[in-house]
Design an enzyme around this catalytic site. Structure first.
Site, short mmCIF file in Angstrom:
data_model
loop_
_atom_site.label_atom_id
_atom_site.label_comp_id
_atom_site.label_asym_id
_atom_site.label_seq_id
_atom_site.Cartn_x
_atom_site.Cartn_y
_atom_site.Cartn_z
N ALA A 1 0.68 -1.14 -0.02
CA ALA A 1 0.04 0.10 0.03
C ALA A 1 0.96 1.17 0.00
O ALA A 1 0.61 2.16 -0.73
CB ALA A 1 -0.98 0.10 1.25
N TYR B 1 3.97 1.32 -0.99
CA TYR B 1 4.70 1.49 -2.47
C TYR B 1 3.63 1.98 -3.49
O TYR B 1 3.94 3.14 -4.23
CB TYR B 1 4.91 0.11 -2.95
N LYS C 1 24.40 -22.95 -15.26
CA LYS C 1 24.11 -22.32 -16.76
C LYS C 1 22.62 -22.15 -16.72
O LYS C 1 21.96 -23.16 -16.88
CB LYS C 1 24.63 -23.21 -17.65
N ARG D 1 21.78 -11.13 -28.08
CA ARG D 1 23.18 -11.63 -28.47
C ARG D 1 23.16 -11.55 -29.93
O ARG D 1 24.13 -11.21 -30.57
CB ARG D 1 23.45 -12.95 -27.94
N CYS E 1 -10.04 -55.23 -25.99
CA CYS E 1 -9.14 -54.78 -24.93
C CYS E 1 -8.02 -55.70 -24.69
O CYS E 1 -8.39 -56.98 -24.89
CB CYS E 1 -10.00 -54.79 -23.62
N CYS F 1 -8.84 -58.11 -21.34
CA CYS F 1 -10.18 -58.76 -21.10
C CYS F 1 -10.79 -59.15 -22.40
O CYS F 1 -11.78 -59.88 -22.36
CB CYS F 1 -10.83 -58.21 -20.20
#
Ligand code: 9MJ
Length: 668
Positions: free
Chosen positions: A36, A38, A118, A139, A410, A413
């Site tokens: 508050a 801030y 890194k 870069r 399946c 089964c």
């Protein structure tokens, strides 16, 4: 009347204060004022700058919100090139790196190395003139990068103005922009909610966020910065790399954490092995370690070769993505009958772990990735997740690959499979008649977060089901010591331990019991909500779909699943038997819809159009929520109205969930 000079002084003072508070909050994680306070300082500065636009400067804390979109990024030549690192992948290569250095340096016995984690992000160079950030560049190819200044200004851990005195006139700071894992998860959740494509990993998310032409988008992405070196400087600032890091830290940067000065390849190797152990404890991805010579004079003496410095190298972690071959595909039956295709692979080491199976998720995924038996594929394993096939290496495809057929029955089964409308999964309708589902169901029932039956492992469950000693979870409690002890490879002591843990598990909690039943889509949290809301099992079993919908995080599909589960006479019978075996729990303190937000902390920012802040507060409190003035890691939700303050920014940085006015109203 206040003169312009008074305004100027106040503006300067506010900027200085806000810069320091920003540093304490984001870099040191040690704020000294409340949010508050801030906010108050921030708004005072905003107001003054609005009143006197001529006092606005680029290093003002108000300038972190993003600027007008660019048409394209402008090229920025690097006065000192941004080198990329050579790599080593094992101890032999590390020793060779160490030897190459020692061969070149006369007094080679006492060479100090500095080992750093890194970070896997994007390298950038920040240029400060007279302590003020004037340019940020990627870069690029090492010689020329792209101007991403507007975007970098929005990153809270990049100082707009250096905080100390005694700053060189020109200072280029180099480091990595990255996305913390917590922020990455939240960002992807948010993207998925909007039905858009999520980022594959934090590095891509960081790159995609930094290379935005509209810096207002970058401003709402949770990016951060670690400094690990310098480029051009107008004066010598240190003699060693570790001094550089300390100096950068004192100027207001987060520096690559956990660095260590060591001597010799063996100590570098030790650091590497410790880092592998610790890597998953960090809130950011690291893909290896960097080894640098500590002395800057020696760095200059060694120079560089091609585009990499001779004085540093990256020791990469074992690849988390490797290629292998799909030898066959099986279909695994899950607890709810879903058939999941699993690739049987030629075994390979992925990030240090041998992988011979990888999930293919479902038939749609197989079609999308066009995976065939015999294909060369890239297998990926990130953190603890199950390995998966990332993609096929089509260039390696042979003519004799076989397409993967969806099963009609399946595999366990032999029931004819069903395709569920609107779902990509196919299911075995066999239920507990299917031994695979039966095993999975019991495995779930016994698991740590469910009934926590110690010692009842996968192998034993398999044996018990295959020998028809158990068909349901309730049968577990009918097992006698003699029965267990007569099983293959079962010592008397182990049999006794299992009988004891079965007995112990009977004393449980209502939420654990509900979770252990394995109702589709009812995880731990929903089980707890149900238990808290209804307070007892009978009430849950008798609840209508409408009753169920009143429970926190129960939607229409989950409500249907719960109803269907309890309507099934077989399930009712199993529950009766479990209760008859004396499974019990203490009474549950009941929670009603009136406090469905209890335990949740909310922060309000900005103006809501439908109600005053006071009304909003009262409504939230009526549902049991706690209200707080400031955003912290403990905040569950920030409600953002029109013209939100810096609390919104802070919530974004911390990855706190943000509710707009409509989402907020939905709570009621
Ligand atoms: C990363 N990525 O964490 C360097 N890096 O130094 C660290 N990268 C580097 N140092 C010189 N810690 C070139 C790149």
């Amino acid at each position: 009347m206040k003169s312009l000079i008074d305004f100027f002084e106040r503006v300067e003072k506010l900027r200085e204060q806000l810069n320091v508070h920003n540093y304490r909050y984001y870099v040191l994680d040690d704020p000294s004022i409340t949010d508050a306070e801030y906010d108050r300082l921030f708004h005072e500065l905003l107001d003054l700058e609005e009143l006197h636009p001529e006092l606005k400067t680029s290093d003002s804390p108000t300038q972190r919100v993003g600027a007008a979109p660019l048409a394209e990024f402008q090229p920025v030549p690097h006065s000192i090139s941004m080198l990329s690192l050579s790599n080593v992948f094992d101890f032999n290569e590390l020793q060779a790196f160490d030897k190459r250095i020692k061969d070149r340096i006369k007094n080679a016995n006492s060479i100090e190395y500095i080992c750093e984690p890194k970070l896997d992000g994007l390298a950038i160079s920040l240029r400060y003139e007279q302590g003020v950030l004037v340019q940020a560049a990627t870069r690029g190819d090492g010689q020329t990068g792209e101007n991403v200044t507007d975007n970098c200004r929005t990153i809270k851990t990049i100082p707009l103005k250096l905080i100390n005195h005694n700053i060189p006139n020109i200072l280029e700071v180099r480091g990595e922009v990255y996305m913390p894992l917590s922020g990455f998860t939240k960002l992807n959740e948010f993207i998925l909610e909007k039905n858009e494509k999520p980022f594959a990993n934090p590095r891509n998310a960081a790159a995609g966020s930094l290379r935005q032409l509209d810096s207002k988008i970058t401003a709402i992405r949770p990016l951060a910065f670690f400094a690990y070196g310098i480029g051009e400087t107008s004066e010598v600032i240190a003699e060693t790399h570790s001094e550089v890091l300390k100096r950068l830290s004192s100027l207001g940067f987060c520096v690559s954490p956990g660095y260590q000065i060591v001597q010799g390849a063996q100590f570098c190797q030790d650091y590497y092995e410790q880092l592998i152990q610790k890597r998953h404890t960090f809130d950011y991805e690291i893909d290896g370690m960097v080894i640098k010579i500590n002395s800057l004079a020696l760095q200059i003496e060694l120079g560089f070769i091609s585009r990499s410095p001779r004085w540093a190298t990256a020791y990469k972690f074992p690849a988390a993505e490797v290629t292998t071959i799909v030898e066959s595909v099986d279909f695994q039956v899950g607890r709810t009958g879903a058939l999941t295709p699993v690739a049987r692979l030629k075994p390979v080491s992925v990030a240090g772990v041998i992988v011979s199976n990888a999930t293919l998720h479902n038939m749609d995924e197989i079609a999308r990735k066009d995976i065939r038996i015999g294909d060369t594929v890239i297998v990926r394993r990130a953190g603890d997740v199950i390995p998966e096939v990332a993609r096929v290496v089509l260039e390696c495809r042979q003519h004799n690959t076989k397409t993967i057929e969806s099963p009609t029955h399946c595999p366990i089964c032999q029931s004819a499979v069903e395709k569920i409308e609107g779902e990509s999964a196919i299911r075995c309708p066999g239920g507990l008649h299917c031994s695979a589902q039966c095993k999975e169901m019991i495995r779930h029932f016994a698991s740590r977060k469910a009934m926590d039956i110690e010692g009842l492992g996968d192998k034993l469950i398999e044996q018990l089901v295959d020998k028809s000693l158990i068909k349901t979870a309730a049968d577990l409690f009918q097992l006698s010591f003699n029965r267990l002890a007569s099983l293959e490879r079962m010592a008397e002591k182990s049999a006794k331990n299992i009988i004891d843990s079965l007995e112990k598990s009977k004393n449980t909690s209502l939420n654990r019991f509900i979770f252990s039943l394995g109702i589709r889509d009812v995880g731990e949290t929903t089980a707890l909500s149900l238990a808290q809301y209804f307070g007892d099992l009978t009430a849950i079993m008798q609840a209508t779909t409408e009753d169920l919908l009143a429970v926190n995080d129960v939607g229409p599909i989950v409500a249907e699943n719960i109803r269907a589960f309890f309507d099934d006479s077989h399930n009712q019978q199993v529950i009766r038997e479990l209760l008859a075996a004396n499974i019990h729990w203490p009474a549950m303190p009941q929670k009603s819809a009136e406090n469905k937000l209890s335990g949740k902390t909310f922060v309000l920012t900005g103006t809501l159009s439908s109600m005053s802040r006071e009304e909003a507060k009262e409504k939230l409190q009526a549902l049991g929520a706690k209200l707080s003035e400031s955003v912290s890691k403990k905040t569950n939700y920030v409600v953002a109205g029109e013209e939100p303050g810096s609390k919104l920014q802070k919530a974004q940085t911390l990855g706190v969930s943000i509710l707009g006015e409509i989402e907020f109203l939905k709570l009621f």
